[in-house]
Write a protein that holds these residues in place. Structure first.
Motif, short mmCIF file in Angstrom:
data_model
loop_
_atom_site.label_atom_id
_atom_site.label_comp_id
_atom_site.label_asym_id
_atom_site.label_seq_id
_atom_site.Cartn_x
_atom_site.Cartn_y
_atom_site.Cartn_z
N PHE A 219 0.88 -1.17 0.00
CA PHE A 219 0.00 0.00 0.00
C PHE A 219 0.91 1.22 0.00
CE2 PHE A 219 -2.43 2.93 3.06
CZ PHE A 219 -2.98 3.64 2.02
N VAL A 220 0.78 2.07 -1.03
CA VAL A 220 1.74 3.16 -1.22
C VAL A 220 1.03 4.50 -1.38
CG1 VAL A 220 3.43 1.64 -2.31
CG2 VAL A 220 1.83 2.91 -3.73
N VAL A 221 1.82 5.57 -1.20
CA VAL A 221 1.40 6.94 -1.44
C VAL A 221 2.39 7.57 -2.40
CG1 VAL A 221 1.25 9.24 -0.39
CG2 VAL A 221 0.16 7.29 0.72
N MET A 222 1.87 8.31 -3.40
CA MET A 222 2.72 9.12 -4.27
C MET A 222 2.30 10.57 -4.08
SD MET A 222 2.98 6.78 -7.76
CE MET A 222 4.03 7.97 -8.60
N LEU A 223 3.21 11.40 -3.56
CA LEU A 223 2.92 12.80 -3.29
C LEU A 223 2.92 13.60 -4.58
CD1 LEU A 223 5.10 13.30 -0.08
CD2 LEU A 223 2.65 12.81 -0.22
N GLY A 224 1.90 14.44 -4.74
CA GLY A 224 1.78 15.25 -5.94
C GLY A 224 2.64 16.50 -5.88
N ASN A 225 3.16 16.90 -7.03
CA ASN A 225 3.96 18.12 -7.13
C ASN A 225 3.13 19.33 -7.53
OD1 ASN A 225 6.47 16.80 -6.54
ND2 ASN A 225 6.45 15.97 -8.63
N GLY A 226 1.85 19.11 -7.85
CA GLY A 226 0.99 20.21 -8.22
C GLY A 226 1.03 20.59 -9.68
N ASP A 227 1.87 19.90 -10.47
CA ASP A 227 1.97 20.18 -11.91
C ASP A 227 1.59 18.97 -12.75
OD1 ASP A 227 4.09 18.51 -11.36
OD2 ASP A 227 5.64 19.84 -12.17
N GLY A 228 0.93 18.00 -12.12
CA GLY A 228 0.53 16.79 -12.83
C GLY A 228 1.53 15.67 -12.72
N THR A 229 2.66 15.91 -12.02
CA THR A 229 3.64 14.86 -11.79
C THR A 229 3.63 14.47 -10.32
OG1 THR A 229 5.49 16.38 -11.33
CG2 THR A 229 5.07 15.77 -13.64
N PHE A 230 4.24 13.31 -10.04
CA PHE A 230 4.21 12.77 -8.68
C PHE A 230 5.60 12.28 -8.30
CE2 PHE A 230 -0.08 12.67 -10.14
CZ PHE A 230 -0.86 12.94 -9.02
N GLN A 231 5.85 12.30 -6.99
CA GLN A 231 7.11 11.82 -6.47
C GLN A 231 7.12 10.29 -6.39
OE1 GLN A 231 8.08 13.93 -2.80
NE2 GLN A 231 6.99 15.76 -3.55
N ALA A 232 8.27 9.74 -6.08
CA ALA A 232 8.42 8.28 -6.01
C ALA A 232 7.50 7.70 -4.94
CB ALA A 232 9.87 7.92 -5.71
N PRO A 233 7.04 6.47 -5.12
CA PRO A 233 6.12 5.87 -4.15
C PRO A 233 6.73 5.73 -2.76
CG PRO A 233 6.14 4.62 -6.21
CD PRO A 233 7.27 5.58 -6.29
N ILE A 234 5.91 6.04 -1.75
CA ILE A 234 6.27 5.84 -0.35
C ILE A 234 5.48 4.64 0.15
CG2 ILE A 234 6.23 6.81 1.97
CD1 ILE A 234 6.20 9.59 0.66
N THR A 235 6.15 3.62 0.63
CA THR A 235 5.47 2.43 1.14
C THR A 235 4.87 2.72 2.50
OG1 THR A 235 6.92 0.93 -0.08
CG2 THR A 235 5.73 0.02 1.81
N VAL A 236 3.55 2.59 2.59
CA VAL A 236 2.85 2.78 3.86
C VAL A 236 2.78 1.46 4.62
CG1 VAL A 236 0.68 3.48 4.94
CG2 VAL A 236 1.54 4.69 2.92
N LEU A 237 2.37 0.41 3.91
CA LEU A 237 2.28 -0.92 4.51
C LEU A 237 2.78 -1.95 3.50
CD1 LEU A 237 -1.25 -0.96 6.24
CD2 LEU A 237 0.97 -0.88 7.37
N PRO A 238 3.50 -2.97 3.95
CA PRO A 238 3.97 -4.02 3.03
C PRO A 238 2.89 -5.06 2.77
CG PRO A 238 4.79 -4.43 5.22
CD PRO A 238 4.04 -3.13 5.31
N THR A 239 1.69 -4.59 2.43
CA THR A 239 0.57 -5.49 2.16
C THR A 239 -0.51 -4.69 1.45
OG1 THR A 239 -1.06 -6.99 3.14
CG2 THR A 239 -0.54 -5.00 4.37
N THR A 240 -1.44 -5.38 0.81
CA THR A 240 -2.59 -4.70 0.22
C THR A 240 -3.68 -4.52 1.26
OG1 THR A 240 -3.63 -6.75 -0.50
CG2 THR A 240 -2.08 -5.71 -2.02
N ILE A 241 -4.51 -3.51 1.07
CA ILE A 241 -5.65 -3.27 1.95
C ILE A 241 -6.85 -2.91 1.10
CG2 ILE A 241 -4.14 -2.45 3.81
CD1 ILE A 241 -5.13 0.40 3.17
#
Length: 680
Positions: A219-241
């Motif tokens: 389960f990951v988060v990709m932070l937005g840059n506000g211009d339509g691009t996103f930063q590298a994925p941040i792992t929140v949990l090592p599993t699906t939810i």
């Protein structure tokens, strides 16, 4: 004279008071949470200044209502309600406004978006399809304004057969219903969802989803840059939810996440930077919880959780866990219902100011969507079913026709030609008869105003073919269909039914030209509809041509220039593998208490497998006047027949009648033969 002890005591009290005040004033404001609907939920263009009421949770004295990101004069009513003055210049022309609430620091932040259509109301919804062609196979779709230009964009997960990999593609909206290819990322979505939210308080939308990265499902988060691009994925949990609910559950000004883990629910407290602490999971007995939604169900200013249960045996229920305001919750209260819940959305559907639910029920064909009404104290009661065409798909809520009432929009995977449906709300918790629209073969869909005309549209991800279908609202079709749906009676498989006619009338002022007219599998059509002049009609014939047994659904699709193209007419029929010959027996006159000559019914298995015969019985008005004797086995091989002999022995004078019924697994059970005779 003041004693030294008294002076020291006074000093100590002042210090403690100052520390207490500092702690009080240092407390963070919660992130505001906005409920649907806004009041009003839509507004006509060209009007005067008006007051907008925003209901929700976590509002503070300095909270501000924003219109497309710009603050408006706001009055704090209480922690669950704000009012704001919307200017006449804001609604000078048709558009869809993005409404948010911002609370000041410390903590605080901006709520998620609620849309307010600025448009003239209508009593119908008409959607016209256009296609965004892709070279990959899309199956998951999310929406939001990722580059902060005021246009709604798409996040599309798709499979690339050339590289045998999956990609997250950002499709930037042009504001006219078309899209431009944006950034792409090599991440593999697994669980079938995207959630957009500002998780790090920078004013830009972020993406949360399940993915497979480096052969690990996370389960990951990709932070937005506000211009339509996103930063590298941040792992929140090592599993699906399952799909999470983002909100500030502990009121510290940081977005948290809640999700069902099958045995109960889990809370991920946010750190305010897009990362989260380890989950705190609470087991809830007796349920299989997969869907979580949040709201202040007892109106105490603290967010609560609603958990939908699916036991898989039509015994599902709703569990309400009232919040304590610190990220923990009270023991859930269960509310049983009549189904296994799937999608589960919260809003005020009956206009009483209390949060209700609309939920989709798995495994039910005729009434798969239902409502639950809240009483404002955390308790719920079952409401009416929502007219919906087919079981289990995705659902969403929006004011689709601009009348100020929330409507239900859904999709189904049962019919490739009938993918999107809408049931218009009446504002009292009831809904009108649904309308069905074309759109491809959906895996997921999103609702937003993609061409900025004040009318909510729909985007559908089609895994096959490789397209995203955009269904834009138009001014409606000028065609009338009579009837507007067809239901065929019992029909043997591999046979053709008698035709059923549909008359198509052009109620417009210009000629309507037809393109493709087609049906889905198990139905066919013949027509003379090419061009229909204003005020004129054409007719087409529809046939039921089943190739398998059971309750079969289909659609007639008409592509034309009349608006709302393609128009869809719902088709249904019951097909059976059992051939009964004849389907009625008339014994004529027979003396009372005497036995007639037997008449035979031939039962034939036209299917491809064994026919299981469960019961052969006579019922109806006068069952004691008729008797049956049969030589039918419990399992009849394919292509084989058996005989049922029926005799008539009237018990009284006058007309006598009954029904011979055969219960089996051949489809359309029980098959029936009408029986009649006259006692003399």
């Amino acid at each position: 004279m003041t004693s030294p002890f008294a002076s020291r005591l006074t000093f100590f009290v002042l210090i403690c008071s100052a520390l207490f005040a500092a702690n009080v004033f240092a407390a963070n404001n919660p992130v505001p949470f906005v409920n649907q609907p806004l009041v009003p939920a839509s507004v006509a263009p060209g009007g005067n200044n008006f007051q907008l009421t925003v209901n929700g949770t976590g509002f503070v004295s300095g909270s501000t209502v924003n219109w497309n990101g710009s603050p408006r004069a706001t009055t704090f009513v209480n922690q669950g309600q704000l009012t704001a003055t919307i200017l006449s210049t804001d609604i000078a022309s048709a558009s869809t406004a993005s409404i948010t609430v911002t609370s000041p620091a410390p903590g605080g932040g901006t709520s998620s978006v609620a849309f307010l259509p600025v448009r003239n109301p209508s009593n119908f919804v008409s959607l016209n399809t256009s296609t965004v062609n892709l070279t990959t196979y899309p199956d998951v779709l999310g929406t939001g304004d990722f580059n902060n230009d005021g246009n709604q964009d798409l996040a599309v997960d798709s499979y690339d057969p050339s590289t045998q990999s999956r990609n997250l593609s950002i499709m930037l909206g042009n504001g006219d219903g078309t899209f431009t290819q944006g950034a792409a990322y090599a991440v593999q979505n697994v669980n079938g969802w995207y959630v957009t939210a500002d998780l790090n308080h920078d004013g830009n939308l972020d993406l949360a989803f399940d993915a497979e990265i480096s052969n690990q499902t996370v389960f990951v988060v990709m932070l937005g840059n506000g211009d339509g691009t996103f930063q590298a994925p941040i792992t929140v949990l090592p599993t699906t939810i399952p799909i999470p609910q983002f909100a500030d559950f502990n009121q510290d000004g940081k977005i948290d996440a809640a999700y069902g883990d099958g045995n109960g629910y889990c809370i991920l407290l946010g750190n305010g930077d897009g990362t989260f602490q380890q989950p705190n999971c609470v087991q809830v007995s007796g349920g299989n919880f997969g869907w979580v939604t949040a709201g202040d169900f007892n109106r105490d200013g603290k967010l609560d959780l609603a958990l939908s249960d699916s036991l898989g045996n039509n015994q599902g229920f709703v569990a309400i866990a009232l919040g304590n305001g610190d990220g923990t919750f009270q023991l859930p209260q269960n509310y049983p219902n009549l189904g296994d819940f799937y999608y589960f959305l919260s809003a005020d559907f009956n206009g009483d100011g209390y949060l209700d639910f609309v939920t989709e029920t798995q495994g039910q064909l005729t009434s798969p969507v239902t409502t639950l009404f809240g009483n404002g104290q955390g308790a719920f009661r079952e409401g009416p079913n929502v007219p919906a065409p087919y079981a289990r798909g995705n659902i969403s809520i929006a004011d689709m026709n601009g009348d100020g009432y929330l409507d239900i929009i859904g999709t189904t995977n049962y019919l490739s030609a009938a993918t999107i449906w809408s049931s218009l709300g009446n504002g009292d918790g009831t809904f009108q008869k649904y309308s069905v629209f074309g759109g491809g073969s959906p895996d997921s869909f999103a609702v937003a105003d993609f061409n900025n005309d004040g009318k909510m549209d729909v985007a559908v991800a089609n895994y096959s073919p490789t397209t995203v279908t955009v269904l834009l609202q138009d001014n409606g079709t000028v065609l009338n269909f009579s009837p507007d749906r067809l239901a065929f009676p019992l029909q043997p498989i591999n046979t053709v039914s008698p035709p059923r006619a549909i008359t198509i009338t052009n109620n417009g002022t210009a000629a309507v030209t037809f393109g493709t007219i087609s049906t889905t599998t198990n139905f066919s059509e013949l027509n003379n509809c090419k061009t229909v002049q204003p005020g004129k009609s054409c007719k087409l014939a529809v046939y039921f041509t089943p190739t398998l047994s059971g309750d079969l659904l289909g659609a007639l699709s008409l592509s034309d220039n009349a608006g709302g193209s393609p128009q869809l007419i719902s088709l249904s029929g019951i097909a059976t593998e059992v051939q009964i010959t004849p389907t009625s027996l008339d014994f004529g006159d027979q003396t009372v208490d005497t036995v007639s000559k037997p008449q035979d019914v031939l039962l034939t298995n036209n299917g491809k497998g064994q026919l299981q015969i469960k019961e052969i019985e006579i019922r109806g008005s006068d069952p004691r006047d008729f008797y049956q004797v049969n030589a039918c086995p419990s399992s009849l091989p394919t292509g084989k027949s058996c005989t049922i002999s029926v005799i008539f022995r009237p018990t009284a004078t006058g007309a006598r009648s009954a029904v011979l019924g055969i219960a089996d697994n051949g489809g359309g059970s029980p098959q029936t033969v009408t029986l009649s005779g006259t006692g003399t």
